[in-house]
Motif scaffolding. Structure first.
Motif, short mmCIF file in Angstrom:
data_model
loop_
_atom_site.label_atom_id
_atom_site.label_comp_id
_atom_site.label_asym_id
_atom_site.label_seq_id
_atom_site.Cartn_x
_atom_site.Cartn_y
_atom_site.Cartn_z
N ASN A 39 0.86 -1.19 0.00
CA ASN A 39 0.00 0.00 0.00
C ASN A 39 0.89 1.24 0.00
OD1 ASN A 39 -2.56 -1.44 0.35
ND2 ASN A 39 -1.68 -1.98 2.34
N ALA A 40 0.71 2.07 -0.97
CA ALA A 40 1.62 3.20 -1.09
C ALA A 40 0.90 4.44 -1.58
CB ALA A 40 2.74 2.88 -2.07
N SER A 41 1.45 5.57 -1.21
CA SER A 41 1.06 6.85 -1.75
C SER A 41 2.36 7.60 -1.95
CB SER A 41 0.16 7.60 -0.77
OG SER A 41 0.05 8.95 -1.14
N GLY A 42 2.84 7.64 -3.16
CA GLY A 42 4.15 8.21 -3.35
C GLY A 42 4.24 9.08 -4.58
N LEU A 43 5.39 9.70 -4.72
CA LEU A 43 5.69 10.57 -5.85
C LEU A 43 6.73 9.86 -6.70
CD1 LEU A 43 6.10 13.86 -3.84
CD2 LEU A 43 4.05 13.08 -5.02
N VAL A 64 3.94 17.13 -10.92
CA VAL A 64 4.45 15.97 -10.21
C VAL A 64 3.39 14.87 -10.25
CG1 VAL A 64 5.22 15.09 -7.96
CG2 VAL A 64 5.87 17.39 -8.68
N GLY A 65 3.83 13.65 -10.56
CA GLY A 65 2.92 12.51 -10.57
C GLY A 65 2.87 11.85 -9.21
N GLN A 66 1.65 11.69 -8.69
CA GLN A 66 1.45 11.00 -7.41
C GLN A 66 0.56 9.80 -7.67
OE1 GLN A 66 -0.79 13.08 -4.31
NE2 GLN A 66 0.59 12.20 -2.79
N PRO A 97 -2.98 -0.17 -3.46
CA PRO A 97 -3.55 -0.87 -4.60
C PRO A 97 -4.84 -0.24 -5.14
CG PRO A 97 -4.22 -1.97 -2.60
CD PRO A 97 -3.34 -0.80 -2.18
N LEU A 98 -5.12 0.97 -4.78
CA LEU A 98 -6.39 1.59 -5.17
C LEU A 98 -6.45 2.01 -6.63
CD1 LEU A 98 -6.82 3.88 -2.04
CD2 LEU A 98 -7.78 1.60 -2.43
N SER A 99 -5.35 1.95 -7.34
CA SER A 99 -5.28 2.38 -8.74
C SER A 99 -5.80 3.80 -8.91
CB SER A 99 -6.05 1.41 -9.65
OG SER A 99 -5.41 0.17 -9.64
N ASP A 100 -5.47 4.63 -7.97
CA ASP A 100 -5.89 6.03 -8.02
C ASP A 100 -4.61 6.85 -8.16
OD1 ASP A 100 -7.29 8.38 -7.83
OD2 ASP A 100 -7.38 8.34 -5.64
N ALA A 101 -4.57 7.71 -9.14
CA ALA A 101 -3.39 8.54 -9.35
C ALA A 101 -3.83 9.94 -9.70
CB ALA A 101 -2.53 7.96 -10.48
N ARG A 102 -2.93 10.86 -9.55
CA ARG A 102 -3.24 12.24 -9.93
C ARG A 102 -1.97 12.97 -10.31
NH1 ARG A 102 -5.35 13.92 -4.00
NH2 ARG A 102 -3.94 12.49 -3.01
N LEU A 103 -2.18 14.00 -11.02
CA LEU A 103 -1.10 14.90 -11.41
C LEU A 103 -1.24 16.15 -10.55
CD1 LEU A 103 1.20 15.35 -13.45
CD2 LEU A 103 -0.50 16.39 -14.96
N LEU A 104 -0.16 16.55 -9.92
CA LEU A 104 -0.16 17.75 -9.09
C LEU A 104 0.49 18.88 -9.86
CD1 LEU A 104 1.07 16.12 -5.77
CD2 LEU A 104 -1.29 16.40 -6.57
N THR A 163 -2.72 22.30 -7.31
CA THR A 163 -3.94 21.87 -7.99
C THR A 163 -3.81 20.40 -8.31
OG1 THR A 163 -4.19 24.06 -8.99
CG2 THR A 163 -5.43 22.27 -9.99
N GLU A 164 -4.86 19.63 -7.98
CA GLU A 164 -4.86 18.20 -8.30
C GLU A 164 -5.60 18.00 -9.62
OE1 GLU A 164 -6.48 15.79 -5.20
OE2 GLU A 164 -5.23 16.74 -3.68
N ILE A 165 -4.94 17.31 -10.54
CA ILE A 165 -5.53 16.98 -11.81
C ILE A 165 -5.79 15.48 -11.83
CG2 ILE A 165 -5.22 17.02 -14.32
CD1 ILE A 165 -3.21 19.38 -13.81
N PRO A 166 -7.05 15.04 -11.76
CA PRO A 166 -7.32 13.60 -11.72
C PRO A 166 -6.86 12.91 -13.00
CG PRO A 166 -9.32 14.88 -11.33
CD PRO A 166 -8.24 15.84 -11.74
N THR A 167 -6.48 11.66 -12.85
CA THR A 167 -6.09 10.85 -14.01
C THR A 167 -6.98 9.62 -14.09
OG1 THR A 167 -4.49 9.51 -12.82
CG2 THR A 167 -3.69 11.60 -13.73
N ALA A 168 -6.79 8.82 -15.09
CA ALA A 168 -7.62 7.63 -15.32
C ALA A 168 -7.11 6.41 -14.57
CB ALA A 168 -7.70 7.35 -16.81
N GLY A 169 -6.19 6.57 -13.65
CA GLY A 169 -5.65 5.44 -12.90
C GLY A 169 -4.15 5.43 -12.94
#
Length: 185
Positions: free
Chosen positions: A130-134, A148-150, A154-161, A178-184
């Protein structure tokens, strides 16, 4: 034909362990290049000057920012990108574990880093998958925006900062996040 070539292969540039972070930055003279990396287990950034005579054997060392080393027996702080702005005046480093975005001023005449600004991010790798990283980082062509990509697993959730760096003021930069949602992932 003047297009360059391979001068040597399989050469050891630096004898102690380094992280995967590496970038190239044009020297102030417009001809030479700095190869910038990070030593493993320390806060040392290593800038090697590359000229027509070859690669300098002794780096310019800047001790700045956090130590990139083992966390709970794993090298997660060695993971992440090091990137220079298009004009070479700024450098950003990101790490996977205890993710912080470290923004530096780079002197492309001397090869030194200074002016650390730390943009805090939440998250960590727990060692159980389980991770939340850059990981990735890049500047806009003007150098005024930082991306920056974060990612989360295992949630397959990602975003662009996105951060606006134009003010050069830490609190304003952090407030511009600003968080820019991505498709995973």
């Amino acid at each position: 034909g003047g297009d360059g070539g391979i001068a040597f292969t399989d050469s050891l540039l630096y004898p102690t362990p380094v992280t995967e972070k590496i970038t190239a930055i044009r020297h102030a003279n417009g001809t030479d290049v700095w190869i910038l990396g990070h030593e493993y287990g320390s806060d040392a950034y290593l800038a090697f000057l590359v000229t027509s005579a070859g690669v300098a054997s002794v780096p310019v060392v800047s001790h700045i920012g956090k130590v990139h080393s083992d966390i709970n027996g794993a090298s997660y702080d060695a993971i992440g990108e090091l990137k220079a702005s298009p004009d070479g005046s700024r450098v950003v480093a990101v790490t996977l574990y205890k993710p912080d975005i470290e923004l530096f001023t780079f002197d492309n005449a001397t090869g030194t880093l200074s002016g650390l600004l730390t943009l805090p991010e939440n998250g960590a790798y727990d060692g159980l998958g389980n991770a939340s990283g850059l990981y990735g980082a890049s500047f806009s062509p003007s150098g005024n925006m930082l991306y920056v990509g974060q990612w989360y697993s295992p949630l397959s959730d990602a975003r662009l900062l996105q951060y606006d760096l134009s003010s050069n003021d830490l609190s304003v930069i952090i407030g511009s996040r600003t968080e820019i949602p991505t498709a995973g992932n």
